[in-house]
Design an enzyme around this catalytic site. Structure first.
Site, short mmCIF file in Angstrom:
data_model
loop_
_atom_site.label_atom_id
_atom_site.label_comp_id
_atom_site.label_asym_id
_atom_site.label_seq_id
_atom_site.Cartn_x
_atom_site.Cartn_y
_atom_site.Cartn_z
N VAL A 50 0.81 -1.22 0.00
CA VAL A 50 0.00 0.00 0.00
C VAL A 50 0.84 1.27 0.00
O VAL A 50 0.33 2.36 -0.28
CB VAL A 50 -0.99 0.02 1.18
N TYR A 104 2.03 4.87 16.36
CA TYR A 104 0.74 4.28 16.02
C TYR A 104 -0.39 5.30 16.18
O TYR A 104 -1.24 5.46 15.29
CB TYR A 104 0.48 3.06 16.90
#
Length: 253
Positions: free
Chosen positions: A58, A159
């Site tokens: 991706v 994250y």
């Protein structure tokens, strides 16, 4: 938007939330292409649901373009795109070894945020040329954030930043694509039964469950998939981030 007989693309579909979403969409009648950097895993999921499994990085514009072209050739242009591809990496801003490893931080941002935008933008570019259906809709995109986007814990700087970016992307993307009849939604899941939880010690696992108020358990991947389906089928759902967490609120640690 109806799901039956439409083409769908799901990233991160080799396991976890992506695999469950692919199954739910296939059961609803979609022609599903499963994308994952783990090609064997993508093909295994696809075989189980009668879909197509392809390798896809991706973070690469070329890889995504090639995968979407192959998906279109097999199933026709996708009106549904669900982005579940993502990674987790821990590390404090300043840890025992000094400043956070910039390569690790960059990798998490590249996969979780830039990868989501890469697939979303290329999928949307194809959707805008499709004939509109009911409610002037041409397509629906559902991205995956996390409750860490707003409640990042100690050691989750990379994250939380990546998922915060995905969440913040939702409204401007929906506004950009509204004139084309393409909706954009985002799900922010809490703690779900995904592969990353399988290696946890029992005491850590039990401690995590205690944080989720009701139902008093981790979320099941198929419940995430069912939320994707609900968002796709409800035309008023656009431009918002939906929490899916059993009333969980993350503590600092």
């Amino acid at each position: 938007m109806r799901i039956k007989d439409h083409a769908a693309v799901v990233t991160g579909g080799a396991s976890g939330l992506g695999a469950a979403t692919a199954r739910v969409l296939a059961e609803a009648g979609a022609r599903v292409t499963v994308l994952d950097v783990n090609e064997d895993g993508a093909r295994a999921t696809a075989e189980a649901i009668g879909g197509l499994g392809l390798a896809c990085d991706v973070t690469s514009a070329e890889s995504v373009a090639a995968a979407l072209a192959a998906a279109t050739e097999a199933h026709g242009p996708a009106r549904l795109c669900v982005n579940c591809a993502g990674v987790v990496a821990g590390g404090r801003v300043v840890g025992k070894e000094g400043a956070h490893d910039l390569a690790v931080f960059s990798r998490v941002i590249a996969i979780n945020l830039i990868g989501t935008f890469n697939v979303m933008s290329q999928a949307a570019a194809a959707m805008v040329d499709l004939a509109p259906e009911d409610e002037h809709e041409r397509g629906v995109i559902v991205n995956t954030a996390s409750i860490a986007a707003t409640e990042g814990q100690v050691g989750q700087a990379a994250y939380a930043a990546s998922k915060g970016g995905v969440a913040s992307l939702t409204l401007p993307a929906a506004r950009d694509l509204a004139r084309h009849g393409v909706r954009v939604m985002c799900i922010a899941p809490g703690l779900f039964e995904t592969p990353m939880f399988e290696s946890l010690p029992p005491d850590v696992y039990d401690a995590l469950i205690k944080k989720t108020l009701h139902p008093h358990r981790l979320g099941r991947p198929e419940e995430f998939g069912r939320m994707v389906r609900a968002l796709v089928e409800n035309p008023m759902m656009n431009g918002s981030v939906v929490r899916l967490d059993g009333a969980l609120r993350l503590e600092p640690r």
